[in-house]
Design a protein around this motif. Sequence first.
Motif, PDB file in Angstrom:
ATOM      1  N   THR A  33       0.909  -1.278   0.058  1.00  0.00           N
ATOM      2  CA  THR A  33      -0.183   0.048   0.254  1.00  0.00           C
ATOM      3  C   THR A  33       0.875   1.088   0.078  1.00  0.00           C
ATOM      4  N   ILE A  34       2.012   0.997   0.371  1.00  0.00           N
ATOM      5  CA  ILE A  34       2.945   2.147   0.469  1.00  0.00           C
ATOM      6  C   ILE A  34       4.090   2.081  -0.762  1.00  0.00           C
ATOM      7  N   TYR A  35       4.678   0.824  -1.060  1.00  0.00           N
ATOM      8  CA  TYR A  35       5.442   0.980  -1.926  1.00  0.00           C
ATOM      9  C   TYR A  35       5.105   0.324  -3.313  1.00  0.00           C
ATOM     10  N   GLY A  36       3.940  -0.057  -3.627  1.00  0.00           N
ATOM     11  CA  GLY A  36       3.368  -0.581  -4.641  1.00  0.00           C
ATOM     12  C   GLY A  36       3.705  -2.170  -5.020  1.00  0.00           C
ATOM     13  N   SER A  37       3.133  -2.714  -5.806  1.00  0.00           N
ATOM     14  CA  SER A  37       3.238  -4.309  -6.003  1.00  0.00           C
ATOM     15  C   SER A  37       4.464  -4.656  -7.073  1.00  0.00           C
ATOM     16  N   GLN A  38       4.957  -3.643  -7.652  1.00  0.00           N
ATOM     17  CA  GLN A  38       6.036  -3.926  -8.604  1.00  0.00           C
ATOM     18  C   GLN A  38       7.450  -4.501  -7.822  1.00  0.00           C
ATOM     19  N   THR A  39       8.068  -5.377  -8.274  1.00  0.00           N
ATOM     20  CA  THR A  39       9.353  -5.751  -7.581  1.00  0.00           C
ATOM     21  C   THR A  39      10.393  -4.928  -8.228  1.00  0.00           C
ATOM     22  N   LEU A  40      11.448  -5.160  -7.764  1.00  0.00           N
ATOM     23  CA  LEU A  40      12.663  -4.387  -7.958  1.00  0.00           C
ATOM     24  C   LEU A  40      13.230  -4.886  -9.526  1.00  0.00           C
ATOM     25  N   ASP A  41      12.793  -6.222  -9.885  1.00  0.00           N
ATOM     26  CA  ASP A  41      13.076  -6.598 -11.230  1.00  0.00           C
ATOM     27  C   ASP A  41      12.162  -6.072 -12.064  1.00  0.00           C
ATOM     28  N   ASP A  42      10.801  -5.818 -11.633  1.00  0.00           N
ATOM     29  CA  ASP A  42       9.897  -5.317 -12.640  1.00  0.00           C
ATOM     30  C   ASP A  42      10.208  -3.491 -12.787  1.00  0.00           C
ATOM     31  N   ILE A  43      10.981  -3.101 -12.042  1.00  0.00           N
ATOM     32  CA  ILE A  43      11.612  -1.667 -12.046  1.00  0.00           C
ATOM     33  C   ILE A  43      12.703  -1.812 -13.159  1.00  0.00           C
ATOM     34  N   ALA A  44      13.370  -2.459 -12.748  1.00  0.00           N
ATOM     35  CA  ALA A  44      14.823  -2.810 -13.682  1.00  0.00           C
ATOM     36  C   ALA A  44      14.342  -2.762 -15.267  1.00  0.00           C
ATOM     37  N   GLY A  45      13.258  -3.548 -15.528  1.00  0.00           N
ATOM     38  CA  GLY A  45      12.800  -3.891 -16.517  1.00  0.00           C
ATOM     39  C   GLY A  45      12.423  -2.442 -17.461  1.00  0.00           C
ATOM     40  N   MET A  46      11.563  -1.774 -16.433  1.00  0.00           N
ATOM     41  CA  MET A  46      11.087  -0.576 -16.949  1.00  0.00           C
ATOM     42  C   MET A  46      12.172   0.364 -17.445  1.00  0.00           C
ATOM     43  N   LEU A  47      13.104   0.267 -16.381  1.00  0.00           N
ATOM     44  CA  LEU A  47      14.186   1.195 -16.836  1.00  0.00           C
ATOM     45  C   LEU A  47      15.153   0.749 -17.907  1.00  0.00           C
ATOM     46  N   GLU A  48      15.296  -0.410 -18.185  1.00  0.00           N
ATOM     47  CA  GLU A  48      16.153  -0.775 -19.379  1.00  0.00           C
ATOM     48  C   GLU A  48      15.278  -0.336 -20.637  1.00  0.00           C
ATOM     49  N   ASP A  49      13.863  -0.530 -20.473  1.00  0.00           N
ATOM     50  CA  ASP A  49      13.306  -0.046 -21.811  1.00  0.00           C
ATOM     51  C   ASP A  49      13.091   1.365 -21.964  1.00  0.00           C
ATOM     52  N   ARG A  50      13.282   2.180 -20.961  1.00  0.00           N
ATOM     53  CA  ARG A  50      13.078   3.545 -21.036  1.00  0.00           C
ATOM     54  C   ARG A  50      14.758   3.931 -21.423  1.00  0.00           C
ATOM     55  N   GLY A  51      15.543   3.255 -20.853  1.00  0.00           N
ATOM     56  CA  GLY A  51      17.089   3.685 -20.935  1.00  0.00           C
ATOM     57  C   GLY A  51      17.224   3.468 -22.615  1.00  0.00           C
ATOM     58  N   GLN A  52      16.659   2.348 -23.217  1.00  0.00           N
ATOM     59  CA  GLN A  52      17.086   2.009 -24.716  1.00  0.00           C
ATOM     60  C   GLN A  52      16.372   3.183 -25.479  1.00  0.00           C
ATOM     61  N   GLU A  53      15.413   3.712 -25.136  1.00  0.00           N
ATOM     62  CA  GLU A  53      14.686   4.475 -25.866  1.00  0.00           C
ATOM     63  C   GLU A  53      15.522   6.120 -25.513  1.00  0.00           C
ATOM     64  N   LEU A  54      16.140   6.213 -24.524  1.00  0.00           N
ATOM     65  CA  LEU A  54      16.832   7.428 -24.322  1.00  0.00           C
ATOM     66  C   LEU A  54      18.420   7.507 -24.625  1.00  0.00           C
ATOM     67  N   GLY A  55      18.776   6.132 -25.026  1.00  0.00           N
ATOM     68  CA  GLY A  55      20.316   5.935 -25.451  1.00  0.00           C
ATOM     69  C   GLY A  55      21.278   5.665 -24.063  1.00  0.00           C
ATOM     70  N   LEU A  56      20.677   5.237 -23.173  1.00  0.00           N
ATOM     71  CA  LEU A  56      21.271   5.047 -21.794  1.00  0.00           C
ATOM     72  C   LEU A  56      21.304   3.426 -21.480  1.00  0.00           C
ATOM     73  N   GLU A  57      22.520   3.178 -20.858  1.00  0.00           N
ATOM     74  CA  GLU A  57      22.626   1.858 -20.342  1.00  0.00           C
ATOM     75  C   GLU A  57      22.474   2.150 -18.878  1.00  0.00           C
ATOM     76  N   ILE A  58      21.795   0.894 -18.407  1.00  0.00           N
ATOM     77  CA  ILE A  58      21.227   0.758 -16.992  1.00  0.00           C
ATOM     78  C   ILE A  58      22.110  -0.203 -16.378  1.00  0.00           C
ATOM     79  N   ASP A  59      22.726   0.125 -15.100  1.00  0.00           N
ATOM     80  CA  ASP A  59      23.505  -0.724 -14.050  1.00  0.00           C
ATOM     81  C   ASP A  59      22.715  -0.666 -12.962  1.00  0.00           C
ATOM     82  N   MET A  60      21.841  -1.558 -12.750  1.00  0.00           N
ATOM     83  CA  MET A  60      20.952  -1.618 -11.355  1.00  0.00           C
ATOM     84  C   MET A  60      21.605  -2.566 -10.593  1.00  0.00           C
TER      85      MET A  60
END
Length: 155
Positions: A33-60
């Motif tokens: 209820t505070i932090y949401g239901s997404q896991t850290l792996d879910d967030i990593a996936g979101m960042l990887e996808d957005r990073g690709q769009e922005l030309g950035l590499e994510i090191d999570m």
Amino acid sequence: MTDTAQPHSDLQDTTVFVLNGPNLNLLGLREPTIYGSQTLDDIAGMLEDRGQELGLEIDMRQSNHEGHLVDWLHEAQAVGAKAVLLNAGAYTHTSVALHDAIKAIKVPVIEVHLSNPHTREAFRHHSYVGMAAKGTVAGFGANSYIVALDAVSRL
């Protein structure tokens, strides 16, 4: 001894370190209820996808140990990372060591929080990380990371 204060010649100016502190490995289970239901792996996936769009590499990365976070901040400087997104968890409110590590490096650090600490317990209203960071994004759940990454893309 390696001098981590000086960037190496193989600059990683498109790499964004995403550092996560204590208990963030329990995202999706811990107080959803505070932090949401997404896991850290879910967030990593979101960042990887957005990073690709922005030309950035994510090191999570995630650690429950303060010293690892300090070492990784130093590493971001040593490899010439573009920026660091830092969700220090509870260390946000207690760690002078993280504050000092952020101040010691030239890599911009963006403080990230899933919830808005200012709407929670009084002890969460003080941030040693925020005192040293370039900026703070808080209160947008997992999207806080995306907003911070978008900001980094404009640096």
